[in-house]
Design an enzyme around this catalytic site. Sequence first.
Site: not given
Length: 433
Positions: A251, A242, A57, A216, A55
């Site tokens: 991904r 992406t 963050e 984009d 984790y």
Amino acid sequence: MSKPYENLSAVDPEIADLCVAEDRRQASVIRMIASENYASRAVVEATASTFGNKYSEGYPHKWKDGERQWGNGRYYEGQEFTNQLEQLAIERALRLFAPGKESQYHANVQPLSGAPANFAVLNALLEAGESFMGLALGHGGHLTHGHKVNVTAKYFAAHQFPLGSDALMDFDIIAKMAEEVKPKVMIIGTTSYPRSLDYSKFGEIAKSVGALLVADVAHISGLVAHNILPHPLPHADVVTMTTHKMLRGPRGGLIICRKELGEQIDRSVFPALQGGPHMNNVAGIAVALKEALSDDYVRYAKAVVENAKHLAKCMIDRGFELVTGGTDSHMIVADVTKGKDSVRAANGIVMSEDSARAGIVFNKNAVPGDEKPWRPSGIRIGTPASTTVGMGVADMEQIADWLVRIAQSKSDGSTLDAIRREVGEAMTGFRVP
Ligand code: DSN
């Protein structure tokens, strides 16, 4: 070709079998969905790493007076390697998309994919109810550019512009709408538009109404990075994409923005929209970015376009009708209800389903003017994945020949199965990562 799954097979043979089956499928069909690709084994290994257990963050930096300062900006301990990893990913993203101008831009590598990246950017730049403009989905835009079923249209005032009557960008239409709705943001990107985009014109229109320009480039990231198609910088204030299409990463999503917008974009990704980033994906993205900076990748990206242009020519020669009459990019959109009688299909669903049965996998797609979105007239074919396995222009000729036979089969199963065997045999000659 199948990958080793020793541990998985021992624990969960059912899932291992599905993994092997998908590996075999990907190695035995010609994958022509324009948004798909093959990630390298190096990318796959990094993505499967133990970074997925962590984790983290926050960011490997903090913001002070509009400047990004490297240092631990996380909320949990144990970040000595995640910080190095994410800093490398950010630096590589800037080297790829803003070479020589890295100090003027910032990159956020944490978006979980393109849709969250776009929402995070709109959330950073707009207050609820403020207005933005994007290309209509049925004309080649994306759901997140303000389609009515998407959250971007629920929280913001979305205005969708169409293409012109020739299925090309019509700057008069766009400028007129911009003048009328005074958007705060224009998001310009395409998912089924085969032509290049003139970002300087979009930039002029955006500037004339005081809007920020978001490009984009998900579909064309690798092409713009190497100036094979026009680069959105410096015209765009923000660039989103992406990481699993042209970039051949895992991904994920990526945002590049003017440094002045960096802090608000970072805050919008985390803590506004997301929690802990998927650091294993960030590892895979970092590897894909390194690969995309190589000369090999530049050769690859050029070959993608060369293959698409050649396939477009072969299809036109054989009687197919292409939207806009060709392509500048990695993608072809054909209206299969038009063209020579001998290669017409009832609609895009029939052509794409028959082709998939024959081992050439692409998608049905609406074309401008389609009135029934549930029965699209078109198909969208892309060359990124087939170029990755080593296909060249001679293979595009063969694919065009197969497409003719598929169209002429009128869904005859034995013809489609015969082509499927030929495709499977042909695929044994290519290098599937
Ligand atoms: N699903 C992608 C595509 O196929 O273009 C867009 O997000």
